[in-house]
Scaffold this motif. Structure first.
Motif, PDB file in Angstrom:
ATOM      1  N   PRO A 128       0.827  -1.216   0.000  1.00 12.70           N
ATOM      2  CA  PRO A 128       0.000   0.000   0.000  1.00 12.70           C
ATOM      3  C   PRO A 128       0.856   1.260   0.000  1.00 12.70           C
ATOM      4  CG  PRO A 128      -0.780  -1.572   1.648  1.00 12.70           C
ATOM      5  CD  PRO A 128       0.538  -2.087   1.157  1.00 12.70           C
ATOM      6  N   LEU A 129       0.358   2.304  -0.641  1.00 13.08           N
ATOM      7  CA  LEU A 129       1.069   3.577  -0.666  1.00 13.08           C
ATOM      8  C   LEU A 129       1.164   4.139   0.749  1.00 13.08           C
ATOM      9  CD1 LEU A 129       2.312   5.842  -2.450  1.00 13.08           C
ATOM     10  CD2 LEU A 129       0.026   6.868  -2.509  1.00 13.08           C
ATOM     11  N   ALA A 130       2.368   4.559   1.134  1.00 13.92           N
ATOM     12  CA  ALA A 130       2.618   5.047   2.499  1.00 13.92           C
ATOM     13  C   ALA A 130       2.863   6.561   2.495  1.00 13.92           C
ATOM     14  CB  ALA A 130       3.839   4.336   3.084  1.00 13.92           C
ATOM     15  N   PRO A 131       2.643   7.247   3.624  1.00 13.19           N
ATOM     16  CA  PRO A 131       2.878   8.691   3.691  1.00 13.19           C
ATOM     17  C   PRO A 131       4.303   9.081   3.309  1.00 13.19           C
ATOM     18  CG  PRO A 131       1.668   7.952   5.616  1.00 13.19           C
ATOM     19  CD  PRO A 131       2.081   6.712   4.863  1.00 13.19           C
ATOM     20  N   ALA A 132       5.291   8.269   3.679  1.00 20.61           N
ATOM     21  CA  ALA A 132       6.681   8.597   3.342  1.00 20.61           C
ATOM     22  C   ALA A 132       6.893   8.632   1.836  1.00 20.61           C
ATOM     23  CB  ALA A 132       7.617   7.575   3.983  1.00 20.61           C
TER      24      ALA A 132
ATOM     25  N   GLU B 272      19.112  21.290   2.890  1.00 17.54           N
ATOM     26  CA  GLU B 272      20.144  21.700   3.831  1.00 17.54           C
ATOM     27  C   GLU B 272      19.589  22.686   4.854  1.00 17.54           C
ATOM     28  OE1 GLU B 272      20.410  21.722   0.594  1.00 17.54           O
ATOM     29  OE2 GLU B 272      21.957  20.263   0.096  1.00 17.54           O
ATOM     30  N   VAL B 273      18.739  23.600   4.401  1.00 10.88           N
ATOM     31  CA  VAL B 273      18.110  24.545   5.313  1.00 10.88           C
ATOM     32  C   VAL B 273      17.211  23.795   6.281  1.00 10.88           C
ATOM     33  CG1 VAL B 273      16.517  26.501   5.467  1.00 10.88           C
ATOM     34  CG2 VAL B 273      18.243  26.429   3.657  1.00 10.88           C
ATOM     35  N   ASP B 274      16.468  22.825   5.759  1.00  8.44           N
ATOM     36  CA  ASP B 274      15.606  22.003   6.594  1.00  8.44           C
ATOM     37  C   ASP B 274      16.422  21.308   7.682  1.00  8.44           C
ATOM     38  OD1 ASP B 274      12.872  21.747   6.651  1.00  8.44           O
ATOM     39  OD2 ASP B 274      12.868  19.734   5.781  1.00  8.44           O
ATOM     40  N   ASP B 275      17.618  20.848   7.333  1.00  5.39           N
ATOM     41  CA  ASP B 275      18.460  20.140   8.299  1.00  5.39           C
ATOM     42  C   ASP B 275      18.796  21.018   9.504  1.00  5.39           C
ATOM     43  OD1 ASP B 275      18.473  17.892   6.750  1.00  5.39           O
ATOM     44  OD2 ASP B 275      20.409  18.302   5.796  1.00  5.39           O
ATOM     45  N   VAL B 276      19.201  22.256   9.258  1.00  4.80           N
ATOM     46  CA  VAL B 276      19.595  23.112  10.375  1.00  4.80           C
ATOM     47  C   VAL B 276      18.377  23.526  11.194  1.00  4.80           C
ATOM     48  CG1 VAL B 276      19.504  25.372   9.202  1.00  4.80           C
ATOM     49  CG2 VAL B 276      21.157  24.991  11.036  1.00  4.80           C
ATOM     50  N   LEU B 277      17.226  23.698  10.549  1.00  2.00           N
ATOM     51  CA  LEU B 277      16.014  24.063  11.291  1.00  2.00           C
ATOM     52  C   LEU B 277      15.571  22.924  12.198  1.00  2.00           C
ATOM     53  CD1 LEU B 277      13.971  25.971   8.553  1.00  2.00           C
ATOM     54  CD2 LEU B 277      15.481  26.897  10.309  1.00  2.00           C
ATOM     55  N   HIS B 278      15.673  21.703  11.713  1.00  2.00           N
ATOM     56  CA  HIS B 278      15.331  20.558  12.558  1.00  2.00           C
ATOM     57  C   HIS B 278      16.331  20.421  13.714  1.00  2.00           C
ATOM     58  CE1 HIS B 278      11.913  19.058  10.429  1.00  2.00           C
ATOM     59  NE2 HIS B 278      12.574  18.844   9.309  1.00  2.00           N
TER      60      HIS B 278
ATOM     61  N   PHE C 222       3.919  16.687   5.223  1.00  4.36           N
ATOM     62  CA  PHE C 222       3.720  15.291   4.849  1.00  4.36           C
ATOM     63  C   PHE C 222       4.636  14.320   5.578  1.00  4.36           C
ATOM     64  CE2 PHE C 222       2.502  17.709   1.051  1.00  4.36           C
ATOM     65  CZ  PHE C 222       1.209  17.246   0.910  1.00  4.36           C
ATOM     66  N   GLY C 223       4.131  13.077   5.664  1.00  2.12           N
ATOM     67  CA  GLY C 223       4.923  11.908   6.024  1.00  2.12           C
ATOM     68  C   GLY C 223       5.787  12.059   7.264  1.00  2.12           C
ATOM     69  N   PRO C 224       7.036  11.555   7.200  1.00  2.00           N
ATOM     70  CA  PRO C 224       7.939  11.610   8.360  1.00  2.00           C
ATOM     71  C   PRO C 224       8.192  13.037   8.835  1.00  2.00           C
ATOM     72  CG  PRO C 224       8.787  10.104   6.705  1.00  2.00           C
ATOM     73  CD  PRO C 224       7.636  10.820   6.069  1.00  2.00           C
ATOM     74  N   ARG C 225       8.205  14.000   7.921  1.00  2.00           N
ATOM     75  CA  ARG C 225       8.420  15.400   8.322  1.00  2.00           C
ATOM     76  C   ARG C 225       7.278  15.878   9.212  1.00  2.00           C
ATOM     77  NH1 ARG C 225       7.454  20.662   6.037  1.00  2.00           N
ATOM     78  NH2 ARG C 225       9.058  22.124   6.739  1.00  2.00           N
TER      79      ARG C 225
ATOM     80  N   ARG D 298       7.810  14.414  12.609  1.00  2.24           N
ATOM     81  CA  ARG D 298       8.948  15.066  13.256  1.00  2.24           C
ATOM     82  C   ARG D 298       8.552  16.433  13.805  1.00  2.24           C
ATOM     83  NH1 ARG D 298      14.795  15.415  10.150  1.00  2.24           N
ATOM     84  NH2 ARG D 298      16.100  15.780  12.005  1.00  2.24           N
ATOM     85  N   MET D 299       7.811  17.206  13.014  1.00  2.00           N
ATOM     86  CA  MET D 299       7.394  18.533  13.451  1.00  2.00           C
ATOM     87  C   MET D 299       6.336  18.447  14.552  1.00  2.00           C
ATOM     88  SD  MET D 299       7.459  20.795   9.947  1.00  2.00           S
ATOM     89  CE  MET D 299       7.265  22.341  10.838  1.00  2.00           C
ATOM     90  N   LEU D 300       5.531  17.398  14.531  1.00  3.87           N
ATOM     91  CA  LEU D 300       4.564  17.195  15.615  1.00  3.87           C
ATOM     92  C   LEU D 300       5.290  16.995  16.945  1.00  3.87           C
ATOM     93  CD1 LEU D 300       1.730  16.714  16.719  1.00  3.87           C
ATOM     94  CD2 LEU D 300       1.907  14.337  15.938  1.00  3.87           C
ATOM     95  N   ARG D 301       6.346  16.177  16.927  1.00  2.27           N
ATOM     96  CA  ARG D 301       7.125  15.964  18.154  1.00  2.27           C
ATOM     97  C   ARG D 301       7.769  17.272  18.626  1.00  2.27           C
ATOM     98  NH1 ARG D 301       8.626  11.202  15.378  1.00  2.27           N
ATOM     99  NH2 ARG D 301      10.579  12.159  14.711  1.00  2.27           N
ATOM    100  N   GLN D 302       8.262  18.056  17.672  1.00  2.00           N
ATOM    101  CA  GLN D 302       8.884  19.330  18.027  1.00  2.00           C
ATOM    102  C   GLN D 302       7.874  20.267  18.685  1.00  2.00           C
ATOM    103  OE1 GLN D 302      10.527  20.759  14.357  1.00  2.00           O
ATOM    104  NE2 GLN D 302      11.939  19.012  14.129  1.00  2.00           N
ATOM    105  N   ALA D 303       6.673  20.355  18.099  1.00  2.00           N
ATOM    106  CA  ALA D 303       5.644  21.233  18.663  1.00  2.00           C
ATOM    107  C   ALA D 303       5.244  20.789  20.065  1.00  2.00           C
ATOM    108  CB  ALA D 303       4.418  21.255  17.736  1.00  2.00           C
TER     109      ALA D 303
END
Length: 340
Positions: free
Chosen positions: A199-203, A216-222, A282-285, A288-293
């Motif tokens: 099945p198609l997955a969110p990732a 790269e910008v995303d990396d430093v923000l995370h 979307f997906g894993p991002r 990840r952002m949910l955990r950060q919030a």
């Protein structure tokens, strides 16, 4: 007659070949063109144009020679099957010609398909089709596509086995992309899943969705949002070496932390807030952002936005401080703030 909503979606997918004509109009030329392509392909099939069962008539040519449309409707080809006379980019000036062609239409003639831009309620062209008992006028607006339309696009691309979370992501993606971009994304996903029965997955949706921020910008923000202070410096060196502008980084950081703040301050909690984000996450991002919030909380995120606002003002002012150093110091402050 007017054609709208679910009835229009069904007609575009499976048109009635005994109709005299169809007018498709709207301000968005891409949306109109996609609907026109869909209905003509459904009428004459993939080989219809090669079998000369499609006659294209530019509006400029029809203004010079009004008989073109009547000849195209009555002409008989060498190959059997439905025929279409297509008039592109019509306007009210052609209403009398097209109205006369519809009045003269007989069973067995080609269907008249006309596209136009935005039309008013008083449009003579629109009235010519709406008032004809065997013709349709369909307005294409900038409304988000319905679930039925989205499912039709997915089915056409061969995507049938879609997980619930992946479908949620696709629905959000369809609301935020132009129709043409969404179709291209779905085709990309179909190629990505070719030969894969899982099945198609969110990732997988996230991997194929259009990128909005440099990786790269995303990396430093995370790194900042996850309070990994030691990682901020090396990542900033990479960004500086790649020529990333400090103001661009400041804008991206503001966007990231504003998204976290909106999620954390949602009445139903961060999970509800992150789901309602526009543009969607979307997906894993998203996870990840949910955990950060959740880890930061609304009040600390308000403080973070204050730091970023002050930093942005400093970067845009006449300050002689090195801009990248100012930005790095602010990000390190944020990462340390998240640890408290």
């Amino acid at each position: 007659m007017k054609l709208a909503g679910a009835a229009a979606t069904r007609f575009f997918a499976k048109p009635e070949p005994d109709r005299a004509g169809l007018l498709i109009f709207g301000a968005d030329g891409m949306r109109v063109a996609l609907k026109r392509q869909e209905v003509i392909a459904a009428l004459i099939g993939p080989e219809g144009e090669a079998e000369m069962r499609l006659t294209r008539i530019p509006a400029a040519d029809l203004r010079k020679d009004p008989a073109l449309v009547a000849d195209a409707l009555k002409a008989q080809g060498f190959f059997p099957g439905p025929r279409v006379a297509f008039v592109e980019d019509a306007a009210d000036g052609l209403a009398p010609v097209l109205k006369a062609a519809l009045a003269d239409w007989k069973p067995g003639d080609a269907m008249l398909v006309v596209t136009a831009g935005s039309l008013t309620k008083a449009s003579a062209l629109k009235k010519a089709f709406e008032e004809h008992p065997n013709a349709y006028a369909a307005g294409i607006y900038d409304d988000p596509p319905s679930r039925e339309e989205i499912e039709a696009v997915l089915a056409k691309a061969g995507l049938a086995d879609i997980g619930r979370e992946a479908m949620t992501d696709l629905l959000a993606l369809a609301r935020d992309l132009d129709p043409g971009d969404f179709r291209q994304t779905v085709e990309k996903i179909a190629l990505y899943k070719f030969g894969d029965s899982a099945p198609l997955a969110p990732a997988e949706v996230a991997a194929c969705a259009p990128a909005t921020i440099e990786a790269e910008v995303d990396d430093v923000l995370h790194a900042v949002a996850e309070t990994r202070v030691a990682d901020v410096g090396p990542l900033m060196r990479r960004l500086e070496g790649q020529g990333v502008n400090p103001v661009t980084l400041s804008i991206a950081a503001m966007r990231h932390f504003r998204t976290l703040h909106m999620a954390a301050s949602a009445p139903g909690g961060p999970s509800e807030g992150i789901t309602r984000m526009r543009p969607p996450v979307f997906g894993p991002r998203r996870d990840r952002m949910l955990r950060q919030a959740q880890n930061w909380g609304m009040h600390r995120l308000e403080n973070a936005l204050g730091i970023l606002t002050d930093t942005d003002l400093t970067l845009r002012s006449a300050s002689r401080a090195p801009a990248m150093a100012v930005m790095e110091r602010a990000l390190i402050r944020l990462a340390m703030l998240g640890r408290r």
